[in-house]
Enzyme design. Structure first.
Site, mmCIF file in Angstrom:
data_model
loop_
_atom_site.group_PDB
_atom_site.id
_atom_site.type_symbol
_atom_site.label_atom_id
_atom_site.label_comp_id
_atom_site.label_asym_id
_atom_site.label_seq_id
_atom_site.Cartn_x
_atom_site.Cartn_y
_atom_site.Cartn_z
ATOM 1 N N ARG A 45 10.902 -0.726 11.360
ATOM 2 C CA ARG A 45 9.766 -0.527 12.265
ATOM 3 C C ARG A 45 9.755 -1.529 13.404
ATOM 4 O O ARG A 45 10.086 -2.697 13.215
ATOM 5 C CB ARG A 45 8.458 -0.614 11.468
ATOM 6 C CG ARG A 45 8.126 0.713 10.790
ATOM 7 C CD ARG A 45 7.040 0.628 9.780
ATOM 8 N NE ARG A 45 5.882 -0.135 10.195
ATOM 9 C CZ ARG A 45 4.786 -0.286 9.467
ATOM 10 N NH1 ARG A 45 4.711 0.315 8.294
ATOM 11 N NH2 ARG A 45 3.770 -0.990 9.898
ATOM 12 N N ARG A 57 -9.966 0.944 8.551
ATOM 13 C CA ARG A 57 -9.604 -0.431 8.909
ATOM 14 C C ARG A 57 -10.722 -1.131 9.676
ATOM 15 O O ARG A 57 -10.587 -2.301 10.019
ATOM 16 C CB ARG A 57 -8.372 -0.386 9.815
ATOM 17 C CG ARG A 57 -7.049 -0.643 9.131
ATOM 18 C CD ARG A 57 -5.974 -0.415 10.159
ATOM 19 N NE ARG A 57 -4.801 -1.191 9.962
ATOM 20 C CZ ARG A 57 -3.705 -0.767 9.348
ATOM 21 N NH1 ARG A 57 -3.670 0.428 8.810
ATOM 22 N NH2 ARG A 57 -2.646 -1.537 9.284
ATOM 23 N N LYS A 89 0.843 -1.207 0.000
ATOM 24 C CA LYS A 89 0.000 0.000 0.000
ATOM 25 C C LYS A 89 0.880 1.261 0.000
ATOM 26 O O LYS A 89 0.694 2.171 -0.805
ATOM 27 C CB LYS A 89 -0.936 0.017 1.231
ATOM 28 C CG LYS A 89 -1.800 -1.237 1.364
ATOM 29 C CD LYS A 89 -2.712 -1.165 2.572
ATOM 30 C CE LYS A 89 -2.006 -1.198 3.915
ATOM 31 N NZ LYS A 89 -1.328 -2.481 4.231
ATOM 32 N N ARG A 139 -0.894 -8.528 13.517
ATOM 33 C CA ARG A 139 -1.385 -7.579 12.502
ATOM 34 C C ARG A 139 -2.250 -8.300 11.464
ATOM 35 O O ARG A 139 -3.274 -7.775 11.030
ATOM 36 C CB ARG A 139 -0.201 -6.877 11.813
ATOM 37 C CG ARG A 139 0.469 -5.861 12.723
ATOM 38 C CD ARG A 139 1.884 -5.543 12.281
ATOM 39 N NE ARG A 139 1.981 -4.858 11.017
ATOM 40 C CZ ARG A 139 3.119 -4.713 10.336
ATOM 41 N NH1 ARG A 139 4.243 -5.219 10.804
ATOM 42 N NH2 ARG A 139 3.133 -4.052 9.206
ATOM 43 N N ARG A 170 11.945 -5.231 5.261
ATOM 44 C CA ARG A 170 11.671 -3.830 4.906
ATOM 45 C C ARG A 170 12.556 -2.848 5.689
ATOM 46 O O ARG A 170 12.804 -3.024 6.867
ATOM 47 C CB ARG A 170 10.205 -3.508 5.201
ATOM 48 C CG ARG A 170 9.914 -1.999 5.093
ATOM 49 C CD ARG A 170 8.475 -1.668 5.115
ATOM 50 N NE ARG A 170 7.756 -2.186 6.265
ATOM 51 C CZ ARG A 170 6.438 -2.150 6.385
ATOM 52 N NH1 ARG A 170 5.720 -1.613 5.419
ATOM 53 N NH2 ARG A 170 5.856 -2.632 7.444
#
Ligand code: AP5
Ligand code: ZN
Length: 214
Positions: A160, A87, A13, A171, A126
Site C-alpha cells: 500500500r 472512524r 482488523k 494515520r 505488510r
C-alpha cells in the site's frame, strides 16, 4: 450478528475480519478496501481521495458514509464486520441510524489493542495478494511457498502507498484524535469489548470467538 472492529492502523482488523468471513460466512465491510477499489478503477471519487489516503489523513465522512449506505442495502442475514468504519463520531451516529432503519443493530464493538511500537513493524512489512486480498507480512506471516499466495495460488502481490513510516505517523495521529473518542462512546453504550491484539493471530481469533459466542 453485526460487529465493529476498531483499532489503530496495523492492529489486525483486516486479518481477523478475513478469518471471520472464512469461518463464519460473515460479510467484511472495509471502507479502506472500498476506497482503494475506487482508486484502482479510476472513478472520480477514487481520484479525489487518493492523495488524502496516501498522506494518511481521513477522507470525508460524507464519502465513507455513502459507501457504507450503498453496501447495507444489499446486505443479507450473514452478519457484517465493520472494519475501519466508523472512524468519527459522525460516522458512528450515521451507522446507528442506518442500521436502525433496517431494523438491525451493532452487537459488539471490539477494540484491538496493540502497542504503537509494534505497529511500525507490522505496517512496513505488510503485503497483500493482488488476486484474493489475503494479507501477509515479510516476517510475521510470510507465504508458505515464496512468492505464491497460500489461499489462491496467485503470484502477484501489492504494497500500500500509505504503508510508509511517514504516512503511518499521520494515520496514528488521526486514530488518536478522531477515532479513539469512539471507545468512550461505545463503552458508555455498553457494547465495547477489548482484545489483546499483541497476541499471536490465532490467539486473537480465539479471543474474538469468545466474545461472539457469549
Ligand atoms: P484502512 O484500510 O482501514 O487502514 P487502517 O485502519 O490504517 O488499518 P490497516 O488496514 O492498515 O490495518 P489492519 O488493522 O487491518 O491490520 P492488518 O490485519 O492488515 O484505511 C486506510 C485509509 O483509508 C485511511 O488512512 C483513510 O485515509 C481512509 N479511510 C478508511 N476508512 C475510513 C473512514 N471510515 N473514514 C475516513 N477515512 C477512511 O495487519 C497488519 C499487518 O500485521 C499484516 O501484515 C498482518 O499480517 C500483521 N498482523 C496482523 N495481526 C497480527 C498479529 N496478531 N501478530 C503479528 N502480526 C499481525
Ligand atoms: Zn491470494
Amino acid at each position: 450478528m453485526n460487529i465493529i472492529l476498531i483499532g489503530p492502523p496495523g492492529a489486525g482488523k483486516g486479518t481477523q475480519a478475513k478469518r471471520l468471513v472464512t469461518e463464519r460466512g460473515m460479510v467484511q465491510l472495509s471502507t479502506g478496501d472500498m476506497l482503494r477499489e475506487a482508486k484502482t478503477s479510476g472513478t472520480e471519487m477514487g481520484n479525489l481521495v487518493a492523495d488524502v489516503m496516501a498522506r494518511g489523513e481521513l477522507v470525508t465522512d460524507e464519502i465513507v458514509i455513502g459507501l457504507i449506505a450503498e453496501k447495507l442495502d444489499s446486505l443479507g442475514d450473514a452478519g457484517a464486520i465493520f472494519d475501519g468504519f466508523p472512524r468519527t463520531l459522525a460516522q458512528a451516529d450515521s451507522l446507528e441510524a442506518l442500521m436502525a432503519s433496517k431494523g438491525s443493530a451493532i452487537d459488539h464493538v471490539i477494540e484491538m489493542r496493540v502497542d504503537d511500537d509494534a505497529l511500525v513493524a507490522r505496517i512496513t512489512g505488510r503485503f497483500t495478494c493482488a488476486t484474493c486480498g489475503e494479507v501477509y507480512h515479510d516476517t510475521l506471516r510470510p507465504t508458505k511457498t515464496d512468492g505464491v499466495c497460500d489461499v489462491c495460488g496467485g503470484t502477484e502481490f501489492t504494497r500500500r502507498a500509505d504503508d510508509t513510516e511517514d504516512a503511518l505517523r499521520t494515520r496514528l495521529l488521526a486514530y488518536y484524535k478522531q477515532t479513539s473518542p469512539l471507545l468512550g462512546y461505545y463503552h458508555a453504550k455498553g457494547s465495547l469489548k477489548v482484545v489483546d491484539g499483541m497476541a499471536e493471530m490465532s490467539a486473537v481469533s480465539v479471543q474474538i470467538a469468545d466474545i461472539l459466542e457469549k
